[in-house]
Scaffold this active site. Structure first.
Site, short mmCIF file in Angstrom:
data_model
loop_
_atom_site.label_atom_id
_atom_site.label_comp_id
_atom_site.label_asym_id
_atom_site.label_seq_id
_atom_site.Cartn_x
_atom_site.Cartn_y
_atom_site.Cartn_z
N GLY A 39 0.66 -1.16 0.13
CA GLY A 39 -0.03 0.01 -0.01
C GLY A 39 1.09 1.40 -0.13
O GLY A 39 2.06 1.30 0.42
N CYS A 40 0.22 2.25 -0.46
CA CYS A 40 0.98 3.62 -0.39
C CYS A 40 1.37 4.15 0.72
O CYS A 40 2.58 4.47 0.97
CB CYS A 40 0.36 4.70 -1.23
SG CYS A 40 -1.43 5.00 -0.70
N TYR A 41 0.37 4.08 2.00
CA TYR A 41 1.09 4.68 3.16
C TYR A 41 1.99 3.65 3.93
O TYR A 41 2.84 4.06 4.37
CB TYR A 41 -0.18 4.54 4.12
CG TYR A 41 -1.04 6.03 3.92
CD1 TYR A 41 -0.62 7.32 4.31
CD2 TYR A 41 -2.37 5.71 3.76
CE1 TYR A 41 -1.44 8.25 3.97
CE2 TYR A 41 -3.21 6.95 3.62
CZ TYR A 41 -2.56 8.13 3.78
OH TYR A 41 -3.46 9.18 3.58
N ALA A 63 5.46 4.50 2.27
CA ALA A 63 5.85 5.96 2.86
C ALA A 63 6.57 5.79 4.54
O ALA A 63 7.59 6.17 4.83
CB ALA A 63 5.12 6.84 2.77
#
Length: 343
Positions: A145-147, A150
């Site tokens: 996932g993107c979160y 990061a």
């Protein structure tokens, strides 16, 4: 060798970003482009920025359309990838940009997604311990996932080196609206988002929370607990993640920076910024680059790590292409760039 690639979900944000990157990849040719409600449309109607593919017609997302390719990217809604994947052969590389195969815990999947767990595939974050070895030669990849991308990359060196109390991690991360997908939602209308920031998924409710914990737990034997608060920011792309936790005795900004520099010294897409410079989303827009900074707040006794990514590139499509490269034995950086677009 040139590999034939199909993209399911070609009209969405993730699908469009995949195609943008694949058009620049020296070792692939783009085959079937499939969708659901957009079947029969010209791709240019939905992805006008993809000029070389504008006249291609969107086909239905079926196993028959996707068969016969070396690589199939699935940029589909959560819970729909497994049915397609099980109809494709073991010889095809399937790269799933959805969440279906990310979690190793069936219990956590069912708690956060409310459906039966489809299984667990090799996880497409090469920077994690042992990830490259697991991806090499694999024919199944679960894109992070993107979160989690990061936040994991912001905190990984701190957790791995024991710089923090990993049971007291706090994360506040702001994402651009493209992270919510392309389907029409009233709260994502321009009139609702312009000049406005808002929290959502507060209190441990966001589906990416167990994925963040899973990732960080792979780097330590200590207990990992995460309080994660996502924010919707009035921008189309990007994630800025601010992560903190109580700092271990004796850890200073200088020693923390040394640990981060060592962890990421050979990573092609992760940059520890010079002291005093801070990550910003505009600097990574359109690139597969992650910028990271770390500092110790001596007054509060906390380590603060901040990262910036483009949620559609390194946070989704770029991570998918990077993982495909490793799985196929291609140069990891093929088709990917650390050069952003500004302003």
């Amino acid at each position: 060798m040139t590999y034939s690639v199909a993209v399911a979900g070609c009209t969405g944000y993730a699908g469009g970003e995949l195609l943008r990157l694949l058009l620049q990849h020296p070792d692939v040719t783009i085959g079937a482009l499939t969708g659901n409600s957009s079947v029969g449309d010209r791709l240019g109607v939905h992805q006008p920025h993809l000029a070389p593919l504008a006249e291609r017609i969107v086909a239905p997302t079926t196993a028959e359309e996707l068969a016969g390719h070396d690589v199939v990217f699935l940029a589909l809604p959560h819970g729909t990838s497994a049915a397609i994947a099980e109809q494709l052969g073991d010889d095809v590389l399937i790269v799933d940009a959805g969440a279906d195969f990310r979690l190793s815990s069936a219990q956590e999947w069912e708690k956060f997604y409310g459906s039966p767990h489809a299984g667990t595939w090799p996880y497409g974050m090469p920077e994690l311990p042992g990830a490259r070895e697991a991806l090499a030669g694999s024919r199944r990849v679960a894109v992070p996932g993107c979160y989690p991308t990061a936040t994991t990359l912001a905190l990984l060196p701190a957790v791995a080196a024991g710089l923090i109390d990993a049971s007291q991690i706090s994360i506040v991360a702001a994402s651009g609206t493209s992270g919510a997908g392309k389907s029409l939602k009233p709260h994502l209308l321009g009139a609702e988002t312009m000049g406005n920031m808002s929290p959502y998924g507060v209190g441990g409710m966001h589906r990416h929370t167990p994925e963040i914990v899973q990732n960080l737990s792979s780097a330590t034997d200590a207990e990992v607990k995460v309080s994660f608060t996502p924010l919707l920011a009035p921008m189309p792309r990007g994630i800025l993640a601010t992560c903190s936790a109580p700092v271990a005795d004796g850890v200073t900004t200088e020693s923390a920076r040394l640990a981060y520099a060592e962890q990421y010294s050979d990573e092609p897409f992760v940059d520890l910024l010079p002291a005093g410079e801070w990550p910003q989303t505009a600097a990574v827009a359109g690139s597969n680059r992650v910028t990271v900074q770390v500092v110790v707040d001596e007054t509060a006794g906390r380590l603060i790590a901040i990262s910036a990514i483009d949620n559609l590139t390194k946070g989704t499509a770029g991570g998918a292409v990077q993982s495909m490269n490793i799985a196929l034995g291609l140069p990891e950086t093929a088709g990917l760039s650390t050069v952003g677009a500004a302003p």
